[in-house]
Scaffold this active site. Structure first.
Site, PDB file in Angstrom:
ATOM      1  N   ASP A   1       0.810  -1.215   0.000  1.00 14.78           N
ATOM      2  CA  ASP A   1       0.000   0.000   0.000  1.00 14.78           C
ATOM      3  C   ASP A   1       0.848   1.271   0.000  1.00 14.78           C
ATOM      4  OD1 ASP A   1      -2.305  -1.474   0.004  1.00 14.78           O
ATOM      5  OD2 ASP A   1      -2.737  -1.214   2.132  1.00 14.78           O
TER       6      ASP A   1
ATOM      7  N   VAL B   1      -3.473 -11.399  -6.186  1.00 13.03           N
ATOM      8  CA  VAL B   1      -2.602 -11.418  -7.363  1.00 13.03           C
ATOM      9  C   VAL B   1      -1.561 -10.304  -7.254  1.00 13.03           C
ATOM     10  CG1 VAL B   1      -2.534 -11.035  -9.856  1.00 13.03           C
ATOM     11  CG2 VAL B   1      -4.311 -12.475  -8.870  1.00 13.03           C
TER      12      VAL B   1
ATOM     13  N   ARG C   1     -18.998  -4.784 -15.469  1.00 11.37           N
ATOM     14  CA  ARG C   1     -18.421  -5.979 -14.867  1.00 11.37           C
ATOM     15  C   ARG C   1     -17.281  -5.579 -13.933  1.00 11.37           C
ATOM     16  NH1 ARG C   1     -19.518 -10.507 -18.149  1.00 11.37           N
ATOM     17  NH2 ARG C   1     -21.625 -10.211 -18.992  1.00 11.37           N
TER      18      ARG C   1
ATOM     19  N   ARG D   1      -6.400  -0.025   1.699  1.00 15.22           N
ATOM     20  CA  ARG D   1      -7.390   0.100   2.772  1.00 15.22           C
ATOM     21  C   ARG D   1      -7.647   1.556   3.134  1.00 15.22           C
ATOM     22  NH1 ARG D   1      -9.349  -3.072   6.897  1.00 15.22           N
ATOM     23  NH2 ARG D   1      -8.164  -4.844   6.114  1.00 15.22           N
TER      24      ARG D   1
END
Length: 342
Positions: A128, A273, A266, A172
């Site tokens: 992150d 990953v 979609r 996050r």
């Protein structure tokens, strides 16, 4: 000196490169011995170790994950946690600890060092890129490259079917992955936790893109939130550091876009990953330098510090300072990306 090493929190590419560099320099130049603690803070808490010598770190530079294993164990929440760690360090004759991890892992190291006299040196790791006092953490560059490649691929299928494709990436509380990969991949909308989004405005950007004869790609960080609403979580469970498991903002966003615009939408969730596979060249370089400088700090007895990248140099900063506040995306940086929305 015998030095203990552990890798905590989420795994990421580059962890093994830190281990390799610290062990190689520590053994060859300083004559130190090393011991690895398994699965983050669970290792010193329970006395679970593995051999960590030069043969053990050969051939791991390009390997993802961590040969020591990892976990989100918080020893400060365990009964007698600090006492048990001290007893196990004494048992294995460990005189210093190198903790490799993010805000939670290094937050524990900061407390153990500052309040309990356990000599710790920290190495910043998080995809992150949200740790303070360092320009970059290793793992981030690899995650951005993976996300960018996914965006490139999804552009072609979005245009083939003229549908909206929403890509959910990790992040996050900080949207660094979304911002960097979104800009690099030519996303038409980028949504980050630092800036609550207006769903009507998002739909306006989507419709504007369709009017140009192309299909929109939306990149959203897992912690992004609408102006009216909260984080989307998988369930109410929290880990030992009090974090909920995020999941679903991409699906929620795709549903809203489809309902409001009438365009098929979609979702692709990149998830773990982003953490897997071999580290990029930059992350191998950065992780190696961090490992070299971490063992230097140990050798000099400069404990309670974290090695950090500032500019092109590696410096040492107090662990308490590095973990005091998350590094989030500056509004000015996010505003730059807005030129390409819609």
């Amino acid at each position: 000196m015998r030095v203990g090493m552990l890798t905590g929190g989420g795994d990421c590419p580059g962890l093994n490169a830190v281990l390799r560099a610290a062990v190689r320099k520590g053994v060859q130049e300083y004559g130190h011995d090393f011991i690895g603690f398994r699965d983050g803070w669970r290792g010193p808490l329970e006395g679970d170790t593995r051999e960590l010598d030069v043969p053990a770190v050969r051939g791991i530079l390009s390997r993802g994950g961590t040969i020591l294993g990892s976990s989100r164990t918080n020893p400060l929440k365990a009964e007698g946690g600090v006492r048990r760690i001290k007893e196990n360090l004494a048992k294995f004759e460990v005189e210093a600890l190198i903790a490799i991890g993010g805000e939670d892992t290094l937050g524990v190291a900061a407390t153990l060092s500052a309040s309990h006299g356990i000599p710790c040196v920290g190495v910043p790791k998080t995809i992150d890129n949200d740790l303070g006092s360092t320009d970059y953490t290793f793992g981030f560059d690899t995650a951005v490259n993976i996300a960018t490649e996914a965006i490139d691929r999804l552009h072609t299928t979005a245009e083939s079917h003229m549908r909206v494709l929403v890509i959910e990436v990790m992040g996050r509380h900080a949207g660094w992955i979304a911002l960097h990969s979104g800009l690099a991949g030519g996303a038409n909308v980028i949504l980050i936790p630092e800036q609550r989004f207006d769903i009507d405005q998002v739909c306006g950007w989507v419709e504007s893109r369709f009017r140009t004869g192309t299909a929109p790609v939306v990149v959203v960080a897992e912690g992004a939130m609408p102006k009216e609403g909260d984080m989307v979580v998988k369930n109410d469970e929290v880990d030992s550091f009090g974090h909920v498991r995020l999941s679903g903002i991409g699906d929620r966003l795709a549903q809203e876009i489809e309902q409001r615009t009438g365009k098929e939408a979609r979702t692709t969730v990149l998830g773990h990953v982003q953490r897997g596979g071999t580290p990029s060249a930059f992350d191998r370089w950065l992780a190696t330098r961090f490992g070299l400088h971490a063992i230097d700090a140990v050798n000099e007895g400069d404990y309670g510090k974290m090695v950090a990248l500032q500019g092109t140099g590696i410096v040492r900063v107090p662990l308490t300072e590095a973990t005091a506040q998350l590094k989030t995306v500056d509004p000015a940086l996010y505003a730059e990306a807005g030129v390409f929305f819609g």
